[in-house]
Design an enzyme around this catalytic site. Structure first.
Site, short mmCIF file in Angstrom:
data_model
loop_
_atom_site.label_atom_id
_atom_site.label_comp_id
_atom_site.label_asym_id
_atom_site.label_seq_id
_atom_site.Cartn_x
_atom_site.Cartn_y
_atom_site.Cartn_z
CG ASP A 61 -0.18 0.21 2.52
OD1 ASP A 61 0.62 -0.67 2.87
OD2 ASP A 61 -0.39 1.23 3.21
CG ASP A 64 3.32 -0.83 4.83
OD1 ASP A 64 3.03 -1.21 3.68
OD2 ASP A 64 2.50 -0.29 5.58
CE1 TYR A 212 -4.49 2.67 4.45
CE2 TYR A 212 -3.04 0.83 5.02
CZ TYR A 212 -3.25 2.04 4.38
OH TYR A 212 -2.23 2.64 3.68
CD GLU A 467 4.04 5.32 4.54
OE1 GLU A 467 4.28 4.10 4.49
OE2 GLU A 467 3.45 5.85 5.50
#
Length: 486
Positions: A61, A64, A212, A467
């Site tokens: 995603d 990571d 999430y 990120e």
């Protein structure tokens, strides 16, 4: 507050090419010979083996090494919608867009291959986040988290149904068999999502939260999934489902903003992203009800309200704020997800308005035309690409000045080409703490973006700003494509 300033100097074709290339850098699984981000290698080749499934593939995603199916499905939906709306403008980049969609939809087919169950996450998020290691090296648990009849997850299942339905339309002409497979699976998955209702927050616990967690509930995903199924199949029951249930969404949405739960009183009008589909439902449905007085309510009024709540000069109550340089802001981190996703909705709505000769009256003689929406969106795009007070492109590899120290394990650690030996869990810490630029350029990655005063810290430690995520890039694909026609 001022709208972002337009600039005619941007190369939108180059930006689109890079925006799509980013997805190759996020791939999990066995990489094809056509792989263009060559510092990435095969990873996650045993995913799913703990539950006897082949779950190789899909996307990481963000920075990571976890495969979170909820935002991945939303990413696939948005890539598909980008192609459905603007694919005819993409030219030589269209095949790359189709590849990006298929990499996601292939994996989602695997994730839904067992009836009445949907994979929610692959990879233990807590274990993964304790290590700073390359995806090619990861030896943290690759736990598979599944929702089923006993432990439902309507939001992840319904978003997956939406992604499968949307991608089925993308491949309708080029691969009829594949398209039919996607469409049929989307019908089955939606039925499961609706019949066995519940949140994956409860069913898979720390596999979803706090990473999430679904804060807006799953009713919006069920409506979103039904709307996409109607668009893909034209089966009346899905349209009836949307019309009969839209009033249950309610005007409030809860969002997690920097660890604090905040209620938005206009959530069903103004929220859109991997968690909240509310505004997206109204814009999507508006395409087929704009000239249908019997079905226009409440979709068109709410879509109009979204527009009036965003444009800076509108007298209506605002759902966003603006930086001094003109970037749209909503509270919380990773702000560019809001700029790109809302820009996509405005761009799509502009097209629907133009086709229907529609304008919007926001009050006080402030009238919105399709052209004014396109112009506003161009300002947001140009800001992201470098027309901002810092002259900083927030797309890695685009322009001369862009973030060099993004929060991304594969980009930060030395590549397999330069460091073939296996790296243990904490061997990457040295590279994370380094002041040197990342050795591997993740071309096309759009980072979380600047602070509300237009400042930006190019630091791996500033995760909300540095990120990148797939769901920031996905809507930007369609937005960029629209400007190629100029």
């Amino acid at each position: 507050m001022a709208a972002a300033k337009n600039s005619g100097s941007h190369n939108y074709a180059d930006a689109l090419s890079k925006c799509l290339m980013f997805f190759e850098g996020q791939r999990s699984g066995k990489l094809p010979s056509s792989q263009r981000i060559t510092w990435r290698k095969d990873s996650g080749l045993k995913d799913g083996s703990d539950v006897g499934m082949d779950l190789v593939g899909g996307y990481y995603d963000a920075g990571d090494n976890v495969k979170f199916n909820f935002p991945m499905a939303f990413t696939t939906t948005m890539l598909s919608w980008s192609v459905l709306e603007f694919g005819q403008l993409m030219g030589s980049e269209l095949p790359h867009a189709l590849e990006a969609i298929r990499w996601g939809s292939d994996y989602l087919l695997k994730s839904t291959s067992v009836p009445d169950s949907v994979v929610g996450v692959v990879g233990d998020p807590n274990g993964d986040h304790t290590c700073w290691e390359r995806p090619e090296d990861m030896n943290t648990p690759r736990t598979t988290y599944v929702v089923n009849k006993e432990k439902p997850g309507s939001e992840v299942a319904a978003e997956t149904a939406a992604a499968l339905a949307a991608s089925s339309m993308v491949f309708k002409d080029s691969d009829k068999f594949y398209s039919a497979s996607l469409r049929n699976r989307s019908i089955q998955v939606f039925e499961f999502a609706d019949k066995y209702r519940g949140s994956y927050n409860d069913s898979i616990g720390d596999g979803a939260c706090p990473f999430y967690c679904d804060f807006s509930g799953y009713k919006d995903e069920l409506l979103w999934g039904a709307a996409w199924l109607y668009k893909a199949t034209k089966i009346p029951q899905y349209w009836d489902y949307v019309k009969n249930n839209i009033h249950f969404l309610g005007p409030t949405v809860v969002r997690n903003i920097n660890g604090i739960l905040v209620t938005s009183l206009t959530g069903d009008v103004t929220e859109f992203g991997w968690d909240s589909k509310h505004a997206g439902i109204n814009i999507l449905v508006s395409q087929w009800v704009m000239t249908d007085p019997n079905n226009a309510n409440p979709f068109i009024p709410k879509a109009d309200q979204l527009v009036c709540s965003i444009l800076p000069q509108s007298p209506a109550q605002k759902s966003v704020t603006y930086s001094p340089g003109g970037l749209l802001f909503k509270p919380g981190g990773s702000n560019l997800q809001h700029s790109t996703s809302l820009s996509f909705l405005l761009m799509a709505y502009a097209g629907y308005m133009k086709a229907s000769n529609k304008v919007i009256d926001c009050g006080n003689n402030f009238v919105v035309t399709p052209a004014s929406l396109v112009n506003f969106t161009k300002g947001q795009v140009d800001y992201v690409l470098g027309s901002n007070p810092l002259g900083m492109s927030y797309m890695v590899g685009y322009g001369q000045k862009f973030p060099r120290k993004i929060h991304h394990r594969g980009s930060v650690n030395p590549s397999m080409e330069n460091h073939l030996q296996h790296m243990q869990c904490h061997e990457g810490d040295l590279y994370f703490k380094s002041n040197d630029p990342n050795p591997n350029i993740l071309v096309g990655a759009i980072v979380g973006g600047p602070a509300e005063d237009d400042s930006f810290e190019d630091s791996r430690s500033n995760v909300p700003q540095s990120e990148p995520t797939t769901y920031i890039n996905a809507p930007f694909v369609g937005v960029l494509a629209n400007f190629l026609k100029g």
